[in-house]
Scaffold this active site. Structure first.
Site, PDB file in Angstrom:
ATOM      1  CG  ASP A   1      -5.520  -4.131  -1.072  1.00 54.90           C
ATOM      2  OD1 ASP A   1      -5.863  -4.016  -1.346  1.00 54.90           O
ATOM      3  OD2 ASP A   1      -5.394  -4.892  -0.519  1.00 54.90           O
TER       4      ASP A   1
ATOM      5  CG  HIS B   1      -4.124  -8.946   3.060  1.00 53.55           C
ATOM      6  ND1 HIS B   1      -3.658  -9.114   1.315  1.00 53.55           N
ATOM      7  CD2 HIS B   1      -5.177  -8.215   3.396  1.00 53.55           C
ATOM      8  CE1 HIS B   1      -4.113  -7.707   1.194  1.00 53.55           C
ATOM      9  NE2 HIS B   1      -5.036  -7.318   1.984  1.00 53.55           N
TER      10      HIS B   1
ATOM     11  CD  GLU C   1      -6.364   0.003   0.358  1.00 56.66           C
ATOM     12  OE1 GLU C   1      -6.621  -0.447   1.263  1.00 56.66           O
ATOM     13  OE2 GLU C   1      -5.277   0.886   0.657  1.00 56.66           O
TER      14      GLU C   1
ATOM     15  CG  HIS D   1      -7.483  -0.592   5.728  1.00 53.75           C
ATOM     16  ND1 HIS D   1      -6.849  -0.731   4.416  1.00 53.75           N
ATOM     17  CD2 HIS D   1      -6.793   0.819   6.332  1.00 53.75           C
ATOM     18  CE1 HIS D   1      -6.308  -0.422   4.370  1.00 53.75           C
ATOM     19  NE2 HIS D   1      -6.333   0.764   5.525  1.00 53.75           N
TER      20      HIS D   1
ATOM     21  CE1 TYR E   1      -3.076  -5.941   5.854  1.00 53.73           C
ATOM     22  CE2 TYR E   1      -4.651  -5.746   8.219  1.00 53.73           C
ATOM     23  CZ  TYR E   1      -4.605  -6.010   6.349  1.00 53.73           C
ATOM     24  OH  TYR E   1      -4.876  -5.404   5.390  1.00 53.73           O
TER      25      TYR E   1
ATOM     26  CG  HIS F   1      -1.974  -1.225   0.929  1.00 53.61           C
ATOM     27  ND1 HIS F   1      -2.161  -1.843   0.358  1.00 53.61           N
ATOM     28  CD2 HIS F   1      -3.099  -0.835   1.989  1.00 53.61           C
ATOM     29  CE1 HIS F   1      -3.209  -2.520   0.621  1.00 53.61           C
ATOM     30  NE2 HIS F   1      -3.919  -2.245   1.609  1.00 53.61           N
TER      31      HIS F   1
ATOM     32  CG  HIS G   1     -11.084  -3.370   1.237  1.00 49.50           C
ATOM     33  ND1 HIS G   1     -12.322  -2.205   1.218  1.00 49.50           N
ATOM     34  CD2 HIS G   1     -10.306  -2.812   2.053  1.00 49.50           C
ATOM     35  CE1 HIS G   1     -11.011  -0.822   1.469  1.00 49.50           C
ATOM     36  NE2 HIS G   1      -9.847  -2.101   1.884  1.00 49.50           N
TER      37      HIS G   1
ATOM     38  CG  ASP H   1      -8.199  -5.185   4.280  1.00 49.05           C
ATOM     39  OD1 ASP H   1      -8.106  -6.122   3.047  1.00 49.05           O
ATOM     40  OD2 ASP H   1      -8.373  -3.737   3.764  1.00 49.05           O
TER      41      ASP H   1
HETATM   42 FE1  FEO Z   1      -7.584  -2.792   2.873  1.00 52.84          FE
HETATM   43 FE2  FEO Z   1      -6.371  -5.045   1.840  1.00 52.84          FE
HETATM   44  O1  FEO Z   1      -6.772  -3.555   2.091  1.00 52.84           O
END
Ligand code: FEO
Length: 403
Positions: free
Chosen positions: A83, A226, A81, A146, A193, A24, A79, A165
């Site tokens: 990724d 993740h 984001e 997140h 994390y 990120h 989400h 996340d």
């Molecule tokens: Fe907030 Fe894994 O992205």
């Protein structure tokens, strides 16, 4: 990485990013990461999340291994984001989904990222549910875990919680489940994390955990976006998250410093000696050779943060300034602190450090400055400062244990 059936008709179709280190743009993923995405076969076959565009070939290859993508009916975007949504445009073009389930903010973020007002958005909120046929999906907003758009999905018939996340950790592995590796190692990645990504939202974490408890979901598997999927340590991972979010500190101090001609370094080591003599666990970070992500992972459960810098141009050295700014943004709570450093003719570094630490709501319990090179007596003073901080740590620990 091979597609994996993790529950009846629920497949992991994510991708392992072995080579990623810059997570990120601000955090270090020392061991790479995974982007987990899931495909559920039912009357309405549904894809939950995508992966980073870095790994689109692997992701679409995984899907094509088990289904013609045009046969997928729904998309769930937990989400936005990149990724997790990096393959979204390609996925929508390929799948032409009937519906894209997301939160209100999810819709807003998809439009502002990808500029498609015409996609078939279906906005959901906590408590909403949909039937896929044999399986039922319940939604829960995971605001600020997140980003404001995050949500999780509970598939009731499978006792499966897709947590986005939340409970995520950066670790590229060939294994997919928690019981195939050492849980202590997962916990360390989880803490890293949390410290670097989730920490400012600790209150949101506690609220979300409370909500999950209130919903009385029977969960026997947690699959974050993740890292490893939890099937044998479900309670442990929830407890770990609770502990991180409560910011429970240990009898531990983190000393963070930079140095020009080693005077501040000598002070750092003397302070460490004082703490160690009082049985406090100590981590020492020279910021020229350490990454701020590694430092934050240790700050997470430390009771004390001791910052050192010589005075430089009426302030502190740049690596210390950067560390302070990074830490301030992550808003750790309940710490005690101390400041130290050498100076030549202007004495500003201690003032600068103290003000910043206090702005972070840290209780500054001492400071020491030395002109140019510390004498043996100065270093004894540093040892004494370490001992003083150790005493305060012990008092705080006593208070924690009586709670
Ligand atoms: Fe907030 Fe894994 O992205």
């Amino acid at each position: 990485m091979a597609v994996l059936e993790m529950k009846d008709n629920v497949f992991w179709v994510g991708a392992v990013d072995w080579g990623l280190r810059d997570f990120h743009g601000y955090s270090l993923a020392r061991n790479g990461t995974t982007y987990n995405a899931f495909l559920v076969f039912d009357e309405k076959t549904t894809l939950f999340d995508t992966v980073s565009s870095r790994l689109s070939e692997e992701f679409f290859g995984n899907i094509q291994e088990i289904i013609d993508p045009t046969r997928i009916d729904y998309l769930v975007v937990n989400h936005v984001e990149p990724d997790h949504s990096g393959c979204l445009v390609e996925a929508v073009n390929l799948i032409r989904p009937e519906k894209i389930f997301c939160t209100t903010m999810g819709k807003q973020f998809m439009i502002s990222h990808y500029h498609h007002e015409d996609w078939p958005y279906a906005v959901v909120k906590t408590g909403d549910w949909i039937s896929l046929g044999e399986k039922t999906v319940y939604f829960i907003e995971l605001r600020m875990l997140h980003w404001p758009d995050n949500m999780g999905c509970y598939i009731k018939e499978d006792k499966l919680f897709l947590s986005s996340d939340a409970f995520g950790h950066n670790w590229a592995t060939s294994e997919r489940f928690d019981d195939q590796v050492d849980f202590r190692e997962i916990r360390a990645h989880l803490a890293n994390y949390f410290a670097n990504i989730i920490l400012p939202y600790s209150d949101n974490v506690l609220q979300a955990l409370g909500k999950i408890e209130e919903l009385e979901w029977d969960i026997d598997m947690i699959a974050p976006d993740h890292g490893l999927i939890f099937r044998s340590h479900v309670n442990e991972v929830i407890e770990a998250y609770k502990e991180f979010a409560q910011q429970k500190a240990k009898a531990k101090a983190v000393i963070i410093y930079d140095t020009m001609w080693k005077s501040t370094e000598k002070m750092a080591l003397a302070i460490a000696e004082g703490l160690i003599k009082e049985d406090i666990s100590v981590k020492v970070f020279h910021m020229k050779s350490c990454h701020h992500s590694d430092v934050m992972a240790e700050v997470l459960d430390a009771q004390a943060v001791l910052m050192g810098s010589p005075t430089h141009n009426r302030g502190v050295l740049p690596y210390v300034a950067a560390m302070l700014r990074y830490m301030e943004g992550l808003r750790p709570q309940g710490k005690i602190a101390a400041a130290f450093g050498s100076y030549g003719w202007q004495r500003d570094s201690i003032k600068n450090l103290t003000e910043t630490l206090e702005r972070m709501n840290m209780e500054v319990v001492g400071s020491i400055r030395v002109q140019n090179v510390p004498t043996a007596e100065d270093l004894n003073e540093c040892v004494a400062l370490g001992k003083r901080v150790a005493e305060t740590i012990k008092e705080k620990q006593d208070r924690w244990s009586k709670r």
